[in-house]
Design an enzyme around this catalytic site. Structure first.
Site, PDB file in Angstrom:
ATOM      1  N   TYR A  14      46.075  48.741  39.657  1.00  0.00           N
ATOM      2  CA  TYR A  14      47.352  49.237  40.133  1.00  0.00           C
ATOM      3  C   TYR A  14      48.471  48.894  39.168  1.00  0.00           C
ATOM      4  O   TYR A  14      48.311  48.073  38.272  1.00  0.00           O
ATOM      5  CB  TYR A  14      47.666  48.691  41.531  1.00  0.00           C
ATOM      6  CG  TYR A  14      48.161  47.257  41.563  1.00  0.00           C
ATOM      7  CD1 TYR A  14      49.516  46.984  41.769  1.00  0.00           C
ATOM      8  CD2 TYR A  14      47.285  46.185  41.410  1.00  0.00           C
ATOM      9  CE1 TYR A  14      49.974  45.668  41.812  1.00  0.00           C
ATOM     10  CE2 TYR A  14      47.736  44.882  41.455  1.00  0.00           C
ATOM     11  CZ  TYR A  14      49.080  44.624  41.651  1.00  0.00           C
ATOM     12  OH  TYR A  14      49.538  43.329  41.682  1.00  0.00           O
ATOM     13  N   LYS A  24      44.846  44.152  35.856  1.00  0.00           N
ATOM     14  CA  LYS A  24      45.685  44.247  37.061  1.00  0.00           C
ATOM     15  C   LYS A  24      44.914  44.963  38.172  1.00  0.00           C
ATOM     16  O   LYS A  24      45.129  46.147  38.462  1.00  0.00           O
ATOM     17  CB  LYS A  24      46.999  44.962  36.750  1.00  0.00           C
ATOM     18  CG  LYS A  24      48.076  44.748  37.818  1.00  0.00           C
ATOM     19  CD  LYS A  24      49.416  45.271  37.331  1.00  0.00           C
ATOM     20  CE  LYS A  24      50.501  45.141  38.389  1.00  0.00           C
ATOM     21  NZ  LYS A  24      50.895  43.737  38.633  1.00  0.00           N
ATOM     22  N   GLU A  70      50.239  31.058  36.747  1.00  0.00           N
ATOM     23  CA  GLU A  70      51.331  31.990  37.045  1.00  0.00           C
ATOM     24  C   GLU A  70      51.649  31.937  38.525  1.00  0.00           C
ATOM     25  O   GLU A  70      50.997  31.230  39.287  1.00  0.00           O
ATOM     26  CB  GLU A  70      50.941  33.409  36.624  1.00  0.00           C
ATOM     27  CG  GLU A  70      49.667  33.913  37.266  1.00  0.00           C
ATOM     28  CD  GLU A  70      49.145  35.189  36.627  1.00  0.00           C
ATOM     29  OE1 GLU A  70      49.920  35.889  35.948  1.00  0.00           O
ATOM     30  OE2 GLU A  70      47.964  35.506  36.819  1.00  0.00           O
ATOM     31  N   LEU A 120      48.150  37.497  33.991  1.00  0.00           N
ATOM     32  CA  LEU A 120      48.485  38.906  33.805  1.00  0.00           C
ATOM     33  C   LEU A 120      49.423  39.050  32.616  1.00  0.00           C
ATOM     34  O   LEU A 120      50.352  38.263  32.440  1.00  0.00           O
ATOM     35  CB  LEU A 120      49.169  39.447  35.063  1.00  0.00           C
ATOM     36  CG  LEU A 120      49.513  40.942  35.015  1.00  0.00           C
ATOM     37  CD1 LEU A 120      48.248  41.788  35.002  1.00  0.00           C
ATOM     38  CD2 LEU A 120      50.393  41.312  36.194  1.00  0.00           C
TER      39      LEU A 120
END
Length: 287
Positions: free
Chosen positions: A33, A150, A182, A207
């Site tokens: 996505y 992702k 993260e 990411l």
């Protein structure tokens, strides 16, 4: 007002949109996505999101059902049809819906599923939290090893968000082997007492944030010192400032970590300045 959404080549009212129960995104989280922000009716960093989408699909050996040019047109159509001035466009592509459930990939000619929808967010760039800052907790990072892709495998980040909410906080930073990876839906940063911006280097562990790339570029252009390396929760608690970046929150200050204030416990000078630069430059480049 009923939203218009996009499903497999068609623009439909949201209450008429359907995806097969055999879709691999539903059964296996076998999908990727992207989320693109809209400010003033224009797309923020569309090219960056399109490029990362292509990379995610390639890493999973998944076919891309749409060209970048056609994808841009779909984004623009959804902005127009839904009257979006400020908001978000969510895009999801899955490996499609074979005839039945099977761990093995379906035949190569199985059509991927592509879905896009909008979220109307008036005043997206004027979030009050940018002035007050976020409070976060730390949680162990239990995700799979390919966080650079992702994917729609977002259950653990969702659990992290809920753990933060139960603790009366806004978000969680994930920690692996003693170091912050993260946030649940953002990249994490600290600002050392000498003004150096520190964030974890790119790898399979995090990411590859589109907002991250732009923010670091702008920071360096503004003669700010940037260091890409891991940092601990303790180092973050003792930093002058901390912040996060994402496509939907842009640059958001962090003022508390695991109950300890960061710096003065109030929003500092660096994060707001970076946010200001980012928004100014991204508005100029929006399409």
């Amino acid at each position: 007002m009923t939203r218009t959404v996009y499903v497999n080549g068609e623009y439909l009212p949201e209450n008429e949109a359907k995806v097969s129960i055999f879709d691999r995104g539903f059964l296996f989280a076998d999908g990727v996505y992207e989320v693109t922000s809209v400010l003033g009716g224009k797309l923020i960093d569309f090219a960056g999101h399109a490029k990362r989408l292509e990379r995610s699909l390639n890493e999973l050996e998944m076919a891309n059902p749409i060209s970048t040019e056609d994808l841009l047109e779909v984004h623009r159509q959804l902005v127009d049809r839904n009257g979006i001035t400020d908001g978000l466009i969510y895009l999801q592509i899955t490996r499609g819906a074979p005839d039945d459930r099977d761990f093995a990939f379906p035949p190569a000619d199985t059509a991927p599923t592509i879905v896009l929808f909008t979220q109307n967010k008036p005043g997206l760039a004027d979030a009050p939290q940018a002035k007050t800052g976020m409070k976060i907790i730390s949680v162990e990072d239990l995700r799979w090893g390919r966080r650079d892709i992702k994917t729609v495998q977002l259950l653990y980040p969702s659990l992290g968000k809920m753990a933060a909410k139960k603790a009366g906080c806004d978000d969680a930073w994930m920690v692996e082997d003693g170091f912050v990876t993260e946030g649940t839906s953002n990249n994490a940063y600290i600002v050392t007492k000498d003004g150096t911006i520190v964030t974890r280097q790119l790898s399979n562990d995090i990411l590859h944030g589109i907002t991250r790339a732009a923010v670091l570029r702008f920071a360096r252009e503004a003669q700010m010192k940037v260091e890409e390396r891991p940092f601990t929760i303790e180092e973050a608690q003792n930093a002058a400032e901390a912040f996060v970046t994402s496509a939907s929150a842009f640059v958001m200050p962090v003022v508390e970590i695991d109950g300890a204030p960061v710096g003065t416990g109030k929003v500092g000078d660096i994060a707001p300045r970076i946010r200001e630069i980012y928004l100014e430059e991204m508005r100029k480049a929006a399409i």
